[in-house]
Design a protein around this motif. Structure first.
Motif, PDB file in Angstrom:
ATOM      1  N   GLN A 241      45.370  40.483  42.431  1.00  0.00           N
ATOM      2  CA  GLN A 241      45.474  41.634  43.343  1.00  0.00           C
ATOM      3  C   GLN A 241      44.290  41.725  44.290  1.00  0.00           C
ATOM      4  O   GLN A 241      44.310  42.504  45.225  1.00  0.00           O
ATOM      5  CB  GLN A 241      45.553  42.921  42.527  1.00  0.00           C
ATOM      6  N   VAL A 242      43.228  40.980  44.000  1.00  0.00           N
ATOM      7  CA  VAL A 242      42.072  41.049  44.894  1.00  0.00           C
ATOM      8  C   VAL A 242      41.409  39.670  44.991  1.00  0.00           C
ATOM      9  O   VAL A 242      41.291  38.966  43.990  1.00  0.00           O
ATOM     10  CB  VAL A 242      41.067  42.152  44.421  1.00  0.00           C
TER      11      VAL A 242
ATOM     12  N   ARG B 174      43.948  43.093  38.490  1.00  0.00           N
ATOM     13  CA  ARG B 174      43.218  44.359  38.438  1.00  0.00           C
ATOM     14  C   ARG B 174      42.282  44.424  37.223  1.00  0.00           C
ATOM     15  O   ARG B 174      41.092  44.703  37.353  1.00  0.00           O
ATOM     16  CB  ARG B 174      44.226  45.508  38.403  1.00  0.00           C
TER      17      ARG B 174
ATOM     18  N   LYS C 271      32.789  45.275  49.780  1.00  0.00           N
ATOM     19  CA  LYS C 271      34.228  45.101  49.547  1.00  0.00           C
ATOM     20  C   LYS C 271      34.575  45.316  48.071  1.00  0.00           C
ATOM     21  O   LYS C 271      35.550  45.996  47.744  1.00  0.00           O
ATOM     22  CB  LYS C 271      34.646  43.690  49.983  1.00  0.00           C
ATOM     23  N   GLU C 272      33.740  44.775  47.197  1.00  0.00           N
ATOM     24  CA  GLU C 272      33.994  44.930  45.756  1.00  0.00           C
ATOM     25  C   GLU C 272      33.935  46.401  45.347  1.00  0.00           C
ATOM     26  O   GLU C 272      34.755  46.875  44.566  1.00  0.00           O
ATOM     27  CB  GLU C 272      32.966  44.123  44.951  1.00  0.00           C
TER      28      GLU C 272
ATOM     29  N   THR D 163      34.483  49.004  47.277  1.00  0.00           N
ATOM     30  CA  THR D 163      35.647  49.697  47.812  1.00  0.00           C
ATOM     31  C   THR D 163      36.877  49.427  46.940  1.00  0.00           C
ATOM     32  O   THR D 163      37.648  50.345  46.641  1.00  0.00           O
ATOM     33  CB  THR D 163      35.930  49.234  49.253  1.00  0.00           C
ATOM     34  N   MET D 164      37.051  48.163  46.528  1.00  0.00           N
ATOM     35  CA  MET D 164      38.203  47.822  45.690  1.00  0.00           C
ATOM     36  C   MET D 164      38.108  48.526  44.341  1.00  0.00           C
ATOM     37  O   MET D 164      39.103  49.005  43.807  1.00  0.00           O
ATOM     38  CB  MET D 164      38.285  46.298  45.463  1.00  0.00           C
ATOM     39  N   TYR D 165      36.893  48.590  43.797  1.00  0.00           N
ATOM     40  CA  TYR D 165      36.681  49.260  42.501  1.00  0.00           C
ATOM     41  C   TYR D 165      37.136  50.720  42.601  1.00  0.00           C
ATOM     42  O   TYR D 165      37.901  51.198  41.774  1.00  0.00           O
ATOM     43  CB  TYR D 165      35.195  49.188  42.120  1.00  0.00           C
TER      44      TYR D 165
ATOM     45  N   ARG E 293      39.132  52.029  44.768  1.00  0.00           N
ATOM     46  CA  ARG E 293      40.557  52.145  45.029  1.00  0.00           C
ATOM     47  C   ARG E 293      41.352  51.970  43.734  1.00  0.00           C
ATOM     48  O   ARG E 293      42.271  52.735  43.465  1.00  0.00           O
ATOM     49  CB  ARG E 293      40.976  51.088  46.064  1.00  0.00           C
ATOM     50  N   PHE E 294      40.977  50.994  42.918  1.00  0.00           N
ATOM     51  CA  PHE E 294      41.705  50.749  41.665  1.00  0.00           C
ATOM     52  C   PHE E 294      41.614  51.948  40.722  1.00  0.00           C
ATOM     53  O   PHE E 294      42.516  52.218  39.957  1.00  0.00           O
ATOM     54  CB  PHE E 294      41.179  49.492  40.966  1.00  0.00           C
TER      55      PHE E 294
END
Ligand SMILES: [Zn+2]
Ligand SMILES: [Zn+2]
Length: 438
Positions: A34-35, A45, A262-263, A265-267, A269-270
């Motif tokens: 997913q990332v 995830r 980026k990491e 932001t993804m963290y 968001r998840f």
């Protein structure tokens, strides 16, 4: 990076496209990814979140600086990185954690609205949201206003219910001080310095010996280049390394240092976390508004095309920071730190150095000005008074803070804590001269 340039970026694009074709997570080799963190690193995830937790904890493990049961202050700004950092701390303390974090966290938020030009309603709205968040966490917490940097001491009473009349006059004083600063670059640098001083003062008064801050590698690589451009090359180790030990009896630790933006932001968001968006000096400004903003545009533009940009800058910075030393003055004595940023002074250099030439140019310019027949007597006395003002900081401020004060026509409004440090230094110096040298 070089190969990409040699073949016009073809090889880079090829790898990049292949990575997008990854159909399973590179870690568990079961779930669909997913990332994509880096080229060839596609995670599902669960594996991604595990990777983040591991990275966060390894920052503490590697350094072994935090003892069990020690009080650690989490500096929270509400942004992406500190939101993720607070969540990582909470997860690490929860019963779900495989290996629990053993320190005792406390939280701090500094409201900078007074200098960022936020309305009172906006400030209150943000503070309400933060205090709700802090209450939920159940940890000891402090929400303080930047204007409290003028307070002489931080007792529990002043932190809980600051004297409103005092806060109001300090707010005016602070705004006056920031209004007098002429460039956005200097305002940003000054705000950072004051914020860190305030956090360290509160931390010490409340019995914390460690503060963790959420600087990511993306943020630090910008800080590194921007610091160099602003003449802070000697202090890169303090501003960007895992541990900043410039404050007496207090360590600043950057456990998010291995995370990219980026990491983070993804963290968030998840986990469905919603960071605050607090407008800053350059939120709506053009890319050239300040050195920080320009550097940020430059680095993020490069990073978009060459994903190893940030890590390359960080690795280079680490090599530069290895030479972190306290700087001796001309006589070989270790000097006291800069009165403003508390980093070691970097101004005892030979006349033939770059700083020597800057000083010489300034002297020359000043003498030209006073020779010029067109300048009025008023002008001359004003410029002399100003240069006296600045000269008095020449021996007590590092090069970069001297530049900062040059952009600030009224340094006499600086917080008392700064001057009391300077005064105690001078008193100590004259005591040594009188009693020990004679
Ligand atoms: Zn996986
Ligand atoms: Zn300084």
């Amino acid at each position: 990076m070089c190969t990409s340039l040699e073949d016009g970026g073809l090889s880079y694009l090829k790898i990049n496209n292949e990575s997008y074709k990854a159909t399973i997570c590179m870690k568990c080799k079961v779930k669909s990814p997913q990332v994509v963190i880096r080229v060839n690193d596609a995670f599902c995830r669960e594996c991604f979140l595990m990777y983040c937790t591991h990275k966060f904890r390894s920052a503490f493990g590697k350094s072994k600086i935090i003892r069990d049961g020690e009080k650690v202050l989490v500096a929270f700004s509400g942004g992406q990185a500190s939101t993720a950092m607070l969540h990582l701390v909470k997860e690490g303390k929860s019963v779900r954690a495989q290996k629990k974090l053993r320190f005792v966290p406390g939280l701090i938020y500094v409201d900078e609205g007074a200098v960022l030009g936020h309305s009172n309603e906006d400030r209150q709205r943000i503070i309400d949201r933060i205090s709700e968040l802090f209450m939920d966490s159940g940890y000891e917490h402090h929400i303080i206003k930047l204007e409290q940097v003028f307070s002489e001491e931080f007792s529990d009473a002043t932190l809980l219910s600051p004297n409103n009349a005092e806060v109001k006059t300090s707010q005016e004083r602070l705004q006056q001080l920031f209004d007098s600063v002429q460039t956005i670059t200097a305002k940003e640098q000054f705000l950072r310095t004051l914020r860190q001083q305030l956090i360290s003062q509160v931390a010490k008064s409340q019995g914390y010996s460690k503060v963790i801050i959420g600087d990511t590698s993306s943020r630090l690589s910008v800080a590194l280049l921007s610091s160099m451009a602003q003449g802070k090359g000697a202090h890169i180790a303090y501003d960007t390394s895992l541990i900043d030990d410039r404050y007496d009896q207090l360590l600043l630790i950057r456990p998010m240092r291995e995370f990219t933006s980026k990491e983070v932001t993804m963290y968030n968001r998840f986990y469905g976390l919603n960071p605050l968006v607090v407008p800053t000096f350059t939120t709506k400004a053009t890319s050239g508004a300040s050195i920080d903003k320009l550097t940020e545009t430059f680095v993020s533009g490069l990073q978009a095309e060459f994903p190893s940009t940030v890590s390359t800058i960080m690795r280079t910075g680490d090599k530069l920071s290895n030479g972190k030393v306290s700087m001796p003055d001309a006589d070989g004595n270790t000097t006291s730190p800069c009165m403003l940023c508390l980093a070691p002074l970097d101004i005892s250099v030979a006349e033939s150095s770059a700083l020597g030439s800057v000083r010489y140019t300034n002297q020359l310019a000043a003498s030209r000005k006073s020779d010029s027949p067109t300048s009025s007597a008023d002008n001359i006395s004003a410029s002399l008074e100003r240069s006296c003002d600045l000269n008095s900081y020449d021996s007590s401020c590092c090069y970069s803070c001297q530049r900062l004060l040059e952009d600030m026509p009224q340094p006499k409004f600086l917080p008392g804590a700064v001057f009391s440090r300077e005064q105690s230094r001078l008193a100590m110096k004259s005591y040594i001269e009188e009693n020990l040298l004679s």
